[in-house]
Design an enzyme around this catalytic site. Structure first.
Site, PDB file in Angstrom:
ATOM      1  CB  CYS A 379      -0.970  -0.034   1.173  1.00 19.74           C
ATOM      2  SG  CYS A 379      -2.358   1.116   0.999  1.00 19.74           S
ATOM      3  CG  HIS A 515      -3.567  -3.898   2.709  1.00 15.86           C
ATOM      4  ND1 HIS A 515      -2.721  -3.405   3.684  1.00 15.86           N
ATOM      5  CD2 HIS A 515      -4.164  -2.815   2.145  1.00 15.86           C
ATOM      6  CE1 HIS A 515      -2.806  -2.081   3.714  1.00 15.86           C
ATOM      7  NE2 HIS A 515      -3.672  -1.695   2.794  1.00 15.86           N
ATOM      8  CD  GLU A 517      -1.459  -6.577   4.972  1.00 15.52           C
ATOM      9  OE1 GLU A 517      -1.777  -5.448   5.392  1.00 15.52           O
ATOM     10  OE2 GLU A 517      -0.954  -6.776   3.847  1.00 15.52           O
TER      11      GLU A 517
END
Length: 545
Positions: A379, A515, A517
């Site tokens: 990001c 993102h 994750e």
């Protein structure tokens, strides 16, 4: 299909690990072939955590359908296969706003709006809606029993036993059983008082999870069972462990899943925890270790980066490497320079908002590029990498983002409404235009460039990843940057927005606007984090040589 409800509450103190306990139990039930989901009910007045400070609340977890939710939903997705949605998390603020909106519309026909029944009915409707289509739904109530804020939620779950039947509801209470070194024993009195508080609300717990730094002895569990009116086999000891992935096995070894299945009259096979045993084997048998520096602005609270930290650990599991994460304040990098970055095997810059510490992140991206250190930008981490490359390689002096310098000469990152072409014309948007540049939240398709490093890692041409940002790479300035050697490795579904960049002449330099994750799990990992940790290990080997 009849849905069964397990309501999870906490007592004595906060931060006992209700979310981890609920997720671990859900993992066991899922391993028995049951269709399971988990909900989190947050008592705070905010409508959602989207605008809350990361240093107070921790990270905002983004679901596939674009909901900004509590970080506990990240734990849920890491433990079970069911994907969370906006149905899985709601707050007091959202409930009140919906009830007040109905009142303004006249839906209540002039009735006096009260906590009971209007607020509690709204809560129950949400719970039932979230549990539709599932065998078991675990409902975690945020906060601690005794908090004023949680009373409407506790009253609602008390009523649920009446509405759906006591045979389809189970109350599981987490409580602290502290060990007093001076006395040389654990103390059960706090648990007794916590259960007493719960009883005063009208809820008799069916299961007690006793949190302690050591196993609670059988005689103390028997004492708790007697005083709290709970079967002895339903008093579960949950001691501190060095890995949260041991907890499903701990709960199963004490027969919690058997007790619950019998309680709900569910016929299902024994739980097969082979996948979790494999995770624990990989975790406890590493072939080495690497040190990865995470450069951020919220490092005083690691929970602000919870999913990133867990994803790095998952990347370590896939490479049989222990990942040591060094949290570095980006402002310290600004003031102390490159000395803060020495000794790292890789550098990661996660997402964030605001200008504070940005130049420290730019410096870190430059250090990684110039020293051939593996780099992963997420990001904002992609945006600062682009700014750094534009300034120092593409000849765009003082290139920046309009988030930080609105009138900069080279706005390489900007809202789409601020893009200007070579003639100074502003990008025109219509109702049919892409919504990127406002706030892109949730799962979005991304097409990977043929021959790119990320295409090789993912092993497929199209992926879906989750976004949470307003600013985009400015396409008007992209040609000059690409001509200097940067590769666009992924674009949005309509090919208009840059999603991934990489440096072909660098051993491993990847940055993404999304993102990754949020979709990493201990059992499956994630291609980017697995590749990043592998690159860190290879860099370390090169340094030794």
């Amino acid at each position: 299909m009849t849905t069964n409800y397990i309501f999870v509450t906490g007592g004595v103190v906060s931060s006992l690990g209700k979310g981890i306990a609920a997720a671990s139990l859900a993992a066991i039930l899922e391993a028995r072939g049951l269709n399971v989901t988990i909900m989190k009910l947050d008592p705070y007045i905010n409508v959602d955590p989207g605008t809350m400070s990361p240093t107070q609340h921790g990270e905002v977890f983004v679901t596939e359908d674009g909901a900004e939710t509590d970080l506990d939903l990240g734990h849920y997705e890491r433990f079970i296969r069911t994907k969370m949605t906006r149905r899985n998390n709601f707050t007091t603020g959202r409930i009140y706003s919906e009830v007040l909106r109905k009142e303004r519309r006249g839906d209540y026909l002039g009735a006096t709006i009260q906590v009971i029944p209007h607020i509690t009915n709204a809560i129950k409707e949400r719970i039932i809606e979230g549990g539709e289509g599932h065998d078991v739904v675990l409902v975690e109530i945020g906060g601690t029993v005794g908090d004023i804020e949680s009373l409407p939620f506790l009253e609602a779950i008390r009523q649920m036993a009446v509405d759906v039947g006591r045979e389809h509801t189970l109350y599981m209470h987490l409580t602290l059983v502290p060990y007093l070194a001076a006395a040389g024993e654990v103390k059960t009195k706090p648990t007794q008082h916590s259960v007493k508080e719960l009883l005063s609300i009208g809820i008799q717990p069916d299961v007690l999870i006793c949190r302690s730094d050591r196993a609670v002895p059988a005689n103390e569990r028997a004492k708790i069972a007697l005083f709290c009116n709970v079967p002895e086999k339903a008093v579960i000891s949950l001691k501190d462990v060095d890995s949260i992935y041991k907890i499903p096995g701990l709960l199963k070894s004490q027969g919690l899943d058997d007790y619950i299945c019998k309680r709900f009259s569910l016929t299902c096979p024994e739980a097969n925890l082979a996948e979790w045993e494999q995770v624990l084997y990989e975790e406890s048998n590493p072939g080495g270790e690497v040190t990865i520096g995470m450069i951020g602005k919220y490092v005083e609270l690691p929970d602000a980066y919870k999913s990133v930290i867990e994803a790095l650990k998952h990347g370590g599991l896939k490479n049989r490497l222990t990942v040591n994460i060094k949290l570095i304040d980006s402002q310290d990098v600004e003031t102390r320079g490159e000395e803060m970055l020495k000794g790292l095997d890789a550098i990661l810059i996660p997402g964030g908002f605001g200008y504070r510490g940005v130049e420290g992140k730019v410096l870190a991206a430059r250090y990684a590029r110039e020293h051939n250190i593996p780099y992963l930008g997420i990001c904002l981490g992609m945006q600062v990498a682009l700014m750094e490359f534009a300034r120092n390689v593409a000849g765009m002096e003082n290139a920046n983002s309009t988030e930080f310098v609105p009138d900069c000469k080279y706005p390489v990152v900007a809202l789409i409404t601020e893009w200007r072409d070579e003639d100074g014309n502003v990008e025109v948007r219509t109702e049919e235009s892409d919504l990127g540049g406002t706030m892109r939240v949730g799962g979005q398709q991304c097409h990977l460039t043929e021959g790119s490093l990320v295409r090789q890692m993912y092993g497929e041409p199209t992926i879906v990843e989750r976004h949470r940002h307003r600013y985009e790479v400015n396409n008007m300035l992209l040609k000059q940057i690409e001509a200097a050697g940067l590769r666009v490795a992924g674009r949005s579904a309509d090919n208009k927005l840059v999603e991934i960049i990489e440096l072909p002449n660098h051993p491993w330099f990847v940055a993404c606007q999304f993102h990754p994750e949020f979709t990493s799990t201990p059992r499956d990992g994630h291609p980017l984090f697995a590749g990043f940790v592998k690159a860190a290990g290879e860099y370390q080997k090169r340094q030794v040589k």
